[in-house]
Scaffold this motif. Structure first.
Motif, PDB file in Angstrom:
ATOM      1  N   PRO A 165     -10.151 -49.470  17.253  1.00 49.38           N
ATOM      2  CA  PRO A 165     -11.143 -50.530  17.936  1.00 49.38           C
ATOM      3  C   PRO A 165     -11.203 -50.312  19.589  1.00 49.38           C
ATOM      4  CG  PRO A 165      -9.705 -51.529  16.182  1.00 49.38           C
ATOM      5  CD  PRO A 165      -9.352 -50.110  16.451  1.00 49.38           C
ATOM      6  N   PHE A 166     -12.168 -50.568  20.043  1.00 50.95           N
ATOM      7  CA  PHE A 166     -12.222 -50.577  21.766  1.00 50.95           C
ATOM      8  C   PHE A 166     -11.545 -51.753  22.296  1.00 50.95           C
ATOM      9  CE2 PHE A 166     -16.169 -48.688  20.060  1.00 50.95           C
ATOM     10  CZ  PHE A 166     -16.175 -47.657  20.776  1.00 50.95           C
ATOM     11  N   SER A 167     -10.386 -51.177  23.204  1.00 53.04           N
ATOM     12  CA  SER A 167      -9.643 -52.296  23.661  1.00 53.04           C
ATOM     13  C   SER A 167      -9.218 -51.755  25.188  1.00 53.04           C
ATOM     14  CB  SER A 167      -8.103 -52.241  23.208  1.00 53.04           C
ATOM     15  OG  SER A 167      -7.178 -52.891  23.799  1.00 53.04           O
ATOM     16  N   ALA A 168      -9.376 -52.913  26.245  1.00 52.96           N
ATOM     17  CA  ALA A 168      -9.028 -52.889  27.371  1.00 52.96           C
ATOM     18  C   ALA A 168      -7.721 -52.497  27.799  1.00 52.96           C
ATOM     19  CB  ALA A 168      -9.375 -54.178  28.493  1.00 52.96           C
ATOM     20  N   ALA A 169      -6.773 -52.787  26.741  1.00 56.00           N
ATOM     21  CA  ALA A 169      -5.525 -52.340  27.073  1.00 56.00           C
ATOM     22  C   ALA A 169      -5.079 -50.966  26.941  1.00 56.00           C
ATOM     23  CB  ALA A 169      -4.728 -52.887  25.804  1.00 56.00           C
ATOM     24  N   ILE A 170      -6.017 -50.047  26.433  1.00 51.72           N
ATOM     25  CA  ILE A 170      -5.883 -48.485  26.312  1.00 51.72           C
ATOM     26  C   ILE A 170      -6.327 -47.980  27.524  1.00 51.72           C
ATOM     27  CG2 ILE A 170      -6.446 -46.747  24.894  1.00 51.72           C
ATOM     28  CD1 ILE A 170      -7.056 -48.252  22.524  1.00 51.72           C
ATOM     29  N   SER A 171      -5.451 -47.180  28.165  1.00 55.84           N
ATOM     30  CA  SER A 171      -5.649 -46.693  29.413  1.00 55.84           C
ATOM     31  C   SER A 171      -6.398 -45.342  29.287  1.00 55.84           C
ATOM     32  CB  SER A 171      -4.540 -46.531  30.282  1.00 55.84           C
ATOM     33  OG  SER A 171      -3.352 -45.868  29.598  1.00 55.84           O
ATOM     34  N   ASP A 172      -5.809 -44.550  28.112  1.00 58.49           N
ATOM     35  CA  ASP A 172      -6.483 -43.061  27.865  1.00 58.49           C
ATOM     36  C   ASP A 172      -6.001 -42.709  26.329  1.00 58.49           C
ATOM     37  OD1 ASP A 172      -7.309 -40.804  27.900  1.00 58.49           O
ATOM     38  OD2 ASP A 172      -5.853 -40.000  29.308  1.00 58.49           O
ATOM     39  N   ILE A 173      -6.703 -41.924  25.760  1.00 57.21           N
ATOM     40  CA  ILE A 173      -6.332 -41.350  24.366  1.00 57.21           C
ATOM     41  C   ILE A 173      -6.958 -39.889  24.520  1.00 57.21           C
ATOM     42  CG2 ILE A 173      -7.092 -41.502  21.994  1.00 57.21           C
ATOM     43  CD1 ILE A 173      -8.287 -44.151  22.170  1.00 57.21           C
ATOM     44  N   ASP A 174      -5.766 -39.163  23.973  1.00 56.93           N
ATOM     45  CA  ASP A 174      -6.085 -37.733  23.735  1.00 56.93           C
ATOM     46  C   ASP A 174      -6.915 -37.518  22.783  1.00 56.93           C
ATOM     47  OD1 ASP A 174      -4.314 -37.428  26.138  1.00 56.93           O
ATOM     48  OD2 ASP A 174      -2.463 -36.831  24.832  1.00 56.93           O
ATOM     49  N   ASP A 175      -7.666 -36.309  22.584  1.00 58.44           N
ATOM     50  CA  ASP A 175      -8.475 -35.817  21.507  1.00 58.44           C
ATOM     51  C   ASP A 175      -7.217 -35.618  20.339  1.00 58.44           C
ATOM     52  OD1 ASP A 175     -10.650 -35.789  22.812  1.00 58.44           O
ATOM     53  OD2 ASP A 175     -10.740 -33.784  23.235  1.00 58.44           O
ATOM     54  N   TYR A 176      -7.564 -35.750  19.226  1.00 57.38           N
ATOM     55  CA  TYR A 176      -6.950 -35.566  17.894  1.00 57.38           C
ATOM     56  C   TYR A 176      -6.339 -33.922  17.757  1.00 57.38           C
ATOM     57  CZ  TYR A 176      -7.055 -40.316  15.823  1.00 57.38           C
ATOM     58  OH  TYR A 176      -6.884 -41.433  15.482  1.00 57.38           O
ATOM     59  N   GLN A 177      -5.193 -33.803  17.515  1.00 58.17           N
ATOM     60  CA  GLN A 177      -4.584 -32.704  17.383  1.00 58.17           C
ATOM     61  C   GLN A 177      -3.669 -32.723  15.941  1.00 58.17           C
ATOM     62  OE1 GLN A 177      -4.681 -29.691  18.897  1.00 58.17           O
ATOM     63  NE2 GLN A 177      -6.085 -30.598  20.768  1.00 58.17           N
ATOM     64  N   ASN A 178      -4.050 -32.126  14.643  1.00 60.15           N
ATOM     65  CA  ASN A 178      -3.201 -31.917  13.688  1.00 60.15           C
ATOM     66  C   ASN A 178      -2.963 -33.330  13.152  1.00 60.15           C
ATOM     67  OD1 ASN A 178      -2.831 -28.973  13.865  1.00 60.15           O
ATOM     68  ND2 ASN A 178      -1.101 -29.501  15.125  1.00 60.15           N
ATOM     69  N   GLY A 179      -4.233 -33.991  13.041  1.00 61.73           N
ATOM     70  CA  GLY A 179      -4.492 -35.277  12.459  1.00 61.73           C
ATOM     71  C   GLY A 179      -3.527 -36.598  13.202  1.00 61.73           C
ATOM     72  N   MET A 180      -3.350 -36.345  14.584  1.00 70.64           N
ATOM     73  CA  MET A 180      -2.790 -37.447  15.410  1.00 70.64           C
ATOM     74  C   MET A 180      -3.558 -37.318  16.619  1.00 70.64           C
ATOM     75  SD  MET A 180       1.319 -37.333  14.473  1.00 70.64           S
ATOM     76  CE  MET A 180       1.551 -35.746  15.010  1.00 70.64           C
ATOM     77  N   ALA A 181      -3.295 -38.785  17.373  1.00 70.95           N
ATOM     78  CA  ALA A 181      -3.711 -38.652  18.910  1.00 70.95           C
ATOM     79  C   ALA A 181      -2.580 -39.483  19.510  1.00 70.95           C
ATOM     80  CB  ALA A 181      -5.194 -39.379  19.006  1.00 70.95           C
ATOM     81  N   ARG A 182      -2.540 -39.102  20.778  1.00 66.54           N
ATOM     82  CA  ARG A 182      -1.620 -39.935  21.672  1.00 66.54           C
ATOM     83  C   ARG A 182      -2.298 -40.951  22.378  1.00 66.54           C
ATOM     84  NH1 ARG A 182       2.508 -36.517  25.466  1.00 66.54           N
ATOM     85  NH2 ARG A 182       0.204 -35.932  26.372  1.00 66.54           N
ATOM     86  N   VAL A 183      -1.816 -42.031  22.467  1.00 62.70           N
ATOM     87  CA  VAL A 183      -2.402 -43.173  22.984  1.00 62.70           C
ATOM     88  C   VAL A 183      -1.510 -43.886  24.193  1.00 62.70           C
ATOM     89  CG1 VAL A 183      -3.549 -45.392  22.937  1.00 62.70           C
ATOM     90  CG2 VAL A 183      -3.714 -43.900  20.936  1.00 62.70           C
ATOM     91  N   ARG A 184      -2.221 -43.811  25.272  1.00 60.39           N
ATOM     92  CA  ARG A 184      -1.515 -44.534  26.447  1.00 60.39           C
ATOM     93  C   ARG A 184      -1.905 -46.068  26.866  1.00 60.39           C
ATOM     94  NH1 ARG A 184      -2.559 -39.421  27.425  1.00 60.39           N
ATOM     95  NH2 ARG A 184      -0.958 -38.030  27.907  1.00 60.39           N
ATOM     96  N   LYS A 185      -1.016 -47.037  26.574  1.00 60.13           N
ATOM     97  CA  LYS A 185      -1.318 -48.420  27.005  1.00 60.13           C
ATOM     98  C   LYS A 185      -0.408 -48.737  28.231  1.00 60.13           C
ATOM     99  CE  LYS A 185      -2.770 -49.830  22.470  1.00 60.13           C
ATOM    100  NZ  LYS A 185      -2.464 -50.693  21.469  1.00 60.13           N
ATOM    101  N   ASN A 186      -1.093 -48.645  29.303  1.00 60.14           N
ATOM    102  CA  ASN A 186      -0.222 -48.587  30.606  1.00 60.14           C
ATOM    103  C   ASN A 186       0.862 -47.522  30.650  1.00 60.14           C
ATOM    104  OD1 ASN A 186      -1.870 -50.855  31.814  1.00 60.14           O
ATOM    105  ND2 ASN A 186      -0.506 -52.331  30.584  1.00 60.14           N
ATOM    106  N   ARG A 187       1.979 -47.719  30.657  1.00 56.42           N
ATOM    107  CA  ARG A 187       2.947 -46.829  30.838  1.00 56.42           C
ATOM    108  C   ARG A 187       3.481 -46.492  29.260  1.00 56.42           C
ATOM    109  NH1 ARG A 187       6.780 -47.544  36.010  1.00 56.42           N
ATOM    110  NH2 ARG A 187       4.960 -47.677  37.572  1.00 56.42           N
ATOM    111  N   ALA A 188       3.107 -47.372  28.417  1.00 57.96           N
ATOM    112  CA  ALA A 188       3.634 -47.171  27.018  1.00 57.96           C
ATOM    113  C   ALA A 188       2.680 -46.012  26.208  1.00 57.96           C
ATOM    114  CB  ALA A 188       3.384 -48.571  26.335  1.00 57.96           C
TER     115      ALA A 188
END
Length: 343
Positions: A165-188
């Motif tokens: 879901p679209f969220s203002a808390a997400i600062s960035d999302i990497d493209d998927y690699q091998n079925g996983m994507a890394r998500v950044r929420k501020n520094r988390a």
């Protein structure tokens, strides 16, 4: 002896079209090259098929070619037989080098969507134009697409179903690699699976490899491109040289760094060099990568003489004069290939 060959195909290219520039009531569409994962100079060496289209160029996919109008407006994606595969005439821009998963990023009314190879808009042009180093649209990766809506990141699948879901808390999302994507929420930082569910962080070596791949995708779309860039940093500039009627570039020790593949070549300026193949000009970087596509035709503008003491296709203060129209209007681009005012 270190020899720089024209780099091989990157995993994604950016080829974007066009930005509009108005002068004296005349609207001109100028090609722009978004720099993410850029097209490489290998695209320059591909064989363009015979067709009735006036302006045709190579893409990162050897089976497809892009036909455009003068100064950039997209017309069609054609195959190696010169036949139209997808009609693109109703779109402002396309990114033919990000064709992935059978879908092509397109832009209409300043909104991003995706076409399949039958010309159907399977993902409607309803998403934000991205303003990031990867360009104005992301490619399909593992059947997922990172998009923005109302300024917020989210993830959809190729049927336009929302996965993350679209969220203002997400600062960035990497493209998927091998079925996983890394998500950044501020520094988390967290990891999501293909269903958008939180999953365990890759462990040890897997985590390092995942991070390395993601970083490579962000900066150059492949680790090999990073290696090429590292190699290019060994020198500050290259000199144009001619051999057997073709132009290439050598370093200070006269070692060939970019092979003799061009019909004409300009000196490097501000890290870029204008090069011509056939009637079309583009720009390469010190790594031999084609960063502004071959879209500027000698037949479209007159580039004789000079402008402010510079020949055409040489950058100065972030701008390169690429010639004059028949009415005398001067045409300039910035270091991303975007049309800008010369004055």
């Amino acid at each position: 002896m270190f020899r720089r060959l024209l780099p091989k195909r990157q995993s994604s290219l950016i080829l974007s079209l066009p930005r509009t520039l108005s002068q004296y009531g005349l609207t001109l569409s100028i090609l722009s090259g978004a720099l993410i994962a850029m097209p490489t100079a290998q695209a320059a060496s591909c064989k363009i098929p015979k067709s009735y289209y006036k302006n045709v160029s190579c893409t990162a996919n050897s089976g497809y070619f892009l036909a455009i109008k003068d100064f950039g407006a997209p017309v069609a994606l054609i195959n190696d037989k010169g036949k139209s595969v997808v009609d693109l005439s109703r779109y402002q821009k396309v990114d033919a080098n990000k064709l992935s998963g059978g879908l092509l990023p397109v832009q209409r009314n300043n909104r991003v969507g995706y076409l399949n190879m039958k010309g159907r808009e399977v993902v409607p042009a309803m998403y934000d134009v991205l303003s990031e180093s990867q360009g104005w649209a992301r490619p399909v990766s593992d059947g997922r697409i990172v998009v923005k809506k109302d300024g917020n990141y989210g993830v959809i699948n190729t049927a336009n179903k929302i996965i993350v879901p679209f969220s203002a808390a997400i600062s960035d999302i990497d493209d998927y690699q091998n079925g996983m994507a890394r998500v950044r929420k501020n520094r988390a930082v967290s990891w999501l699976d293909k269903n958008g569910k939180t999953t365990n962080e890759p462990s040890n070596t897997d985590s390092d490899e995942f991070a390395a791949r993601s970083s490579a995708n962000k900066n150059s779309s492949s680790s090999s491109a990073q290696n090429k860039q590292a190699a290019s940093n060994r020198f500050t500039t290259l000199d144009a040289r001619q051999q057997d009627g073709k132009w290439g570039y050598v370093d200070d020790n006269n070692v060939t760094m970019i092979t003799y593949s061009f019909d004409e070549a300009r000196p490097f300026s501000e890290g870029l060099a204008g090069v011509r193949i056939g009637k079309d000009w583009g720009f390469i970087n010190l790594g031999g990568e084609l960063v502004i596509p071959f879209r500027f035709s000698n037949s479209g503008v007159s580039a004789k003489g000079s402008y402010k003491g510079q020949s055409a296709f040489i950058f100065k203060d972030g701008k390169a004069w690429i010639g004059n129209l028949k009415n005398g209007n001067k045409m300039c681009v910035d270091t991303k290939g975007e049309g800008v005012r010369c004055e």
